[in-house]
Design a protein around this motif. Structure first.
Motif, PDB file in Angstrom:
ATOM      1  N   TYR A  60      -7.924  20.756 -11.881  1.00  0.00           N
ATOM      2  CA  TYR A  60      -7.061  20.581 -13.044  1.00  0.00           C
ATOM      3  C   TYR A  60      -7.613  21.359 -14.241  1.00  0.00           C
ATOM      4  O   TYR A  60      -6.874  22.084 -14.918  1.00  0.00           O
ATOM      5  CB  TYR A  60      -6.936  19.096 -13.395  1.00  0.00           C
ATOM      6  CG  TYR A  60      -6.152  18.855 -14.659  1.00  0.00           C
ATOM      7  CD1 TYR A  60      -4.796  19.171 -14.728  1.00  0.00           C
ATOM      8  CD2 TYR A  60      -6.768  18.330 -15.788  1.00  0.00           C
ATOM      9  CE1 TYR A  60      -4.069  18.975 -15.896  1.00  0.00           C
ATOM     10  CE2 TYR A  60      -6.053  18.120 -16.959  1.00  0.00           C
ATOM     11  CZ  TYR A  60      -4.708  18.449 -17.012  1.00  0.00           C
ATOM     12  OH  TYR A  60      -3.995  18.260 -18.174  1.00  0.00           O
ATOM     13  N   GLU A  61      -8.924  21.223 -14.509  1.00  0.00           N
ATOM     14  CA  GLU A  61      -9.497  21.993 -15.593  1.00  0.00           C
ATOM     15  C   GLU A  61     -11.009  22.150 -15.434  1.00  0.00           C
ATOM     16  O   GLU A  61     -11.675  21.337 -14.783  1.00  0.00           O
ATOM     17  CB  GLU A  61      -9.189  21.375 -16.965  1.00  0.00           C
ATOM     18  CG  GLU A  61      -9.789  20.017 -17.213  1.00  0.00           C
ATOM     19  CD  GLU A  61      -9.395  19.460 -18.579  1.00  0.00           C
ATOM     20  OE1 GLU A  61      -8.418  19.938 -19.187  1.00  0.00           O
ATOM     21  OE2 GLU A  61     -10.080  18.527 -19.035  1.00  0.00           O
ATOM     22  N   GLU A  62     -11.513  23.215 -16.017  1.00  0.00           N
ATOM     23  CA  GLU A  62     -12.947  23.472 -16.105  1.00  0.00           C
ATOM     24  C   GLU A  62     -13.294  23.649 -17.579  1.00  0.00           C
ATOM     25  O   GLU A  62     -12.491  24.169 -18.351  1.00  0.00           O
ATOM     26  CB  GLU A  62     -13.339  24.739 -15.354  1.00  0.00           C
ATOM     27  CG  GLU A  62     -13.190  24.672 -13.861  1.00  0.00           C
ATOM     28  CD  GLU A  62     -13.592  25.994 -13.212  1.00  0.00           C
ATOM     29  OE1 GLU A  62     -14.766  26.126 -12.802  1.00  0.00           O
ATOM     30  OE2 GLU A  62     -12.739  26.894 -13.136  1.00  0.00           O
ATOM     31  N   GLU A  63     -14.509  23.266 -17.925  1.00  0.00           N
ATOM     32  CA  GLU A  63     -14.900  23.347 -19.329  1.00  0.00           C
ATOM     33  C   GLU A  63     -16.376  23.714 -19.448  1.00  0.00           C
ATOM     34  O   GLU A  63     -17.236  23.099 -18.807  1.00  0.00           O
ATOM     35  CB  GLU A  63     -14.644  21.995 -20.010  1.00  0.00           C
ATOM     36  CG  GLU A  63     -14.882  21.984 -21.496  1.00  0.00           C
ATOM     37  CD  GLU A  63     -14.513  20.644 -22.116  1.00  0.00           C
ATOM     38  OE1 GLU A  63     -14.193  20.606 -23.308  1.00  0.00           O
ATOM     39  OE2 GLU A  63     -14.539  19.627 -21.384  1.00  0.00           O
ATOM     40  N   TYR A  64     -16.643  24.734 -20.251  1.00  0.00           N
ATOM     41  CA  TYR A  64     -18.011  25.131 -20.587  1.00  0.00           C
ATOM     42  C   TYR A  64     -18.234  24.828 -22.067  1.00  0.00           C
ATOM     43  O   TYR A  64     -17.430  25.223 -22.905  1.00  0.00           O
ATOM     44  CB  TYR A  64     -18.232  26.627 -20.370  1.00  0.00           C
ATOM     45  CG  TYR A  64     -18.162  27.107 -18.941  1.00  0.00           C
ATOM     46  CD1 TYR A  64     -19.331  27.371 -18.217  1.00  0.00           C
ATOM     47  CD2 TYR A  64     -16.938  27.334 -18.312  1.00  0.00           C
ATOM     48  CE1 TYR A  64     -19.273  27.836 -16.914  1.00  0.00           C
ATOM     49  CE2 TYR A  64     -16.875  27.801 -17.008  1.00  0.00           C
ATOM     50  CZ  TYR A  64     -18.044  28.047 -16.310  1.00  0.00           C
ATOM     51  OH  TYR A  64     -17.978  28.512 -15.017  1.00  0.00           O
ATOM     52  N   ARG A  65     -19.360  24.169 -22.367  1.00  0.00           N
ATOM     53  CA  ARG A  65     -19.716  23.886 -23.762  1.00  0.00           C
ATOM     54  C   ARG A  65     -21.178  24.269 -23.985  1.00  0.00           C
ATOM     55  O   ARG A  65     -22.056  23.801 -23.265  1.00  0.00           O
ATOM     56  CB  ARG A  65     -19.517  22.410 -24.110  1.00  0.00           C
ATOM     57  CG  ARG A  65     -18.074  21.988 -24.274  1.00  0.00           C
ATOM     58  CD  ARG A  65     -17.981  20.553 -24.771  1.00  0.00           C
ATOM     59  NE  ARG A  65     -16.608  20.149 -24.988  1.00  0.00           N
ATOM     60  CZ  ARG A  65     -15.932  20.342 -26.105  1.00  0.00           C
ATOM     61  NH1 ARG A  65     -16.545  20.926 -27.134  1.00  0.00           N
ATOM     62  NH2 ARG A  65     -14.686  19.943 -26.228  1.00  0.00           N
ATOM     63  N   MET A  66     -21.433  25.107 -24.999  1.00  0.00           N
ATOM     64  CA  MET A  66     -22.799  25.470 -25.362  1.00  0.00           C
ATOM     65  C   MET A  66     -22.953  25.314 -26.864  1.00  0.00           C
ATOM     66  O   MET A  66     -22.032  25.618 -27.620  1.00  0.00           O
ATOM     67  CB  MET A  66     -23.121  26.918 -24.985  1.00  0.00           C
ATOM     68  CG  MET A  66     -22.986  27.242 -23.507  1.00  0.00           C
ATOM     69  SD  MET A  66     -21.291  27.646 -23.056  1.00  0.00           S
ATOM     70  CE  MET A  66     -21.574  28.570 -21.553  1.00  0.00           C
ATOM     71  N   GLN A  67     -24.119  24.857 -27.286  1.00  0.00           N
ATOM     72  CA  GLN A  67     -24.372  24.767 -28.714  1.00  0.00           C
ATOM     73  C   GLN A  67     -25.868  24.920 -28.997  1.00  0.00           C
ATOM     74  O   GLN A  67     -26.716  24.622 -28.140  1.00  0.00           O
ATOM     75  CB  GLN A  67     -23.873  23.453 -29.304  1.00  0.00           C
ATOM     76  CG  GLN A  67     -24.679  22.225 -28.921  1.00  0.00           C
ATOM     77  CD  GLN A  67     -24.187  20.978 -29.647  1.00  0.00           C
ATOM     78  OE1 GLN A  67     -22.989  20.711 -29.694  1.00  0.00           O
ATOM     79  NE2 GLN A  67     -25.114  20.215 -30.201  1.00  0.00           N
ATOM     80  N   ASP A  68     -26.158  25.438 -30.171  1.00  0.00           N
ATOM     81  CA  ASP A  68     -27.532  25.554 -30.645  1.00  0.00           C
ATOM     82  C   ASP A  68     -27.538  25.142 -32.106  1.00  0.00           C
ATOM     83  O   ASP A  68     -26.878  25.763 -32.937  1.00  0.00           O
ATOM     84  CB  ASP A  68     -28.037  26.997 -30.496  1.00  0.00           C
ATOM     85  CG  ASP A  68     -29.497  27.130 -30.912  1.00  0.00           C
ATOM     86  OD1 ASP A  68     -29.762  27.113 -32.127  1.00  0.00           O
ATOM     87  OD2 ASP A  68     -30.363  27.259 -30.032  1.00  0.00           O
ATOM     88  N   VAL A  69     -28.278  24.091 -32.411  1.00  0.00           N
ATOM     89  CA  VAL A  69     -28.376  23.583 -33.777  1.00  0.00           C
ATOM     90  C   VAL A  69     -29.845  23.593 -34.184  1.00  0.00           C
ATOM     91  O   VAL A  69     -30.664  22.876 -33.606  1.00  0.00           O
ATOM     92  CB  VAL A  69     -27.801  22.157 -33.893  1.00  0.00           C
ATOM     93  CG1 VAL A  69     -27.947  21.639 -35.318  1.00  0.00           C
ATOM     94  CG2 VAL A  69     -26.335  22.139 -33.469  1.00  0.00           C
TER      95      VAL A  69
END
Length: 215
Positions: A60-69
């Motif tokens: 149904y869906e794929e999701e990539y999340r990246m973050q740098d704080v």
């Protein structure tokens, strides 16, 4: 004969020089110190996100999340099927350069120049890109939607412009036009697909394969 107080004169002269020097030097140094202090308090944040949604099973869906704080990075991949099954693969927050290097790559590959595009090519798969950066007390973000990055990268067609202000408009059969194909759509999507250490990508491949495995 009256002696001139040499020691006292030197002391007074030195005191005057100190006062004058402080008057001239301290304001500049204070301003520089304030600028340095301000920069040390400036936040550095990077957020990137790719959502891929499918009109047809099994995924149904794929999701990539990246973050740098502030130098602390984390990243995550999530996949969800039409059958309700969901798998999430995530890396715990850590002081590493994976996300900052990744941001440099997608920035170089033109993510800030991409534009929303109407459904073309394979319209059964929908892509939503999001990027946000906070640096030096400034921030910018944008969201881009499109379908079929391969179509937009290779066969998007051409754009023609006709100037009606001219007395003799160009021959429509001889118009050259401007190519609309932009390889950066495919490049940025591939950047997301190829992100992370080998172990992270291997787990993603195994998760995707599980949705296509025969029962």
């Amino acid at each position: 004969m009256r002696r001139f107080p040499t020691a006292a004169a030197i002391f007074v002269f030195s005191l005057v020089m100190i006062v004058i020097g402080g008057y001239l030097y301290i304001p500049g140094e204070y301003a520089r110190l304030m600028r340095v202090t301000k920069l040390t308090k400036a936040r550095s944040e990077i957020y990137t996100h790719l959502l891929i949604r499918y009109d047809k099973p099994p995924i149904y869906e794929e999701e990539y999340r990246m973050q740098d704080v502030e130098g602390i990075s984390t990243f995550e991949y999530r996949i969800r099927g039409y059958n309700g099954k969901q798998i999430t693969i995530s890396a715990p927050p850590a002081a590493m350069y994976d996300v900052s290097f990744f941001y440099g790559r997608i920035d170089q590959d033109g993510i800030w120049q991409l534009m929303n595009q109407p459904p073309r090519g394979d319209t059964s798969v929908h892509y939503t890109l999001y990027v946000k950066q906070v640096v030096d007390f400034k921030q910018g973000d944008r969201t881009i939607t499109f379908t079929d990055p391969k179509f937009w990268a290779t066969t998007a067609g051409r754009q023609y412009t006709i100037d009606l202000s001219k007395q003799q408009p160009a021959d429509l059969l001889k118009l050259q036009g401007t190519a609309l194909a932009d390889p950066h759509y495919q490049m940025v999507v591939d950047d997301f697909r190829n992100f992370g250490p080998a172990s992270f990508r291997a787990k993603i491949a195994a998760a995707r394969a599980s949705y296509f495995a025969k029962k």
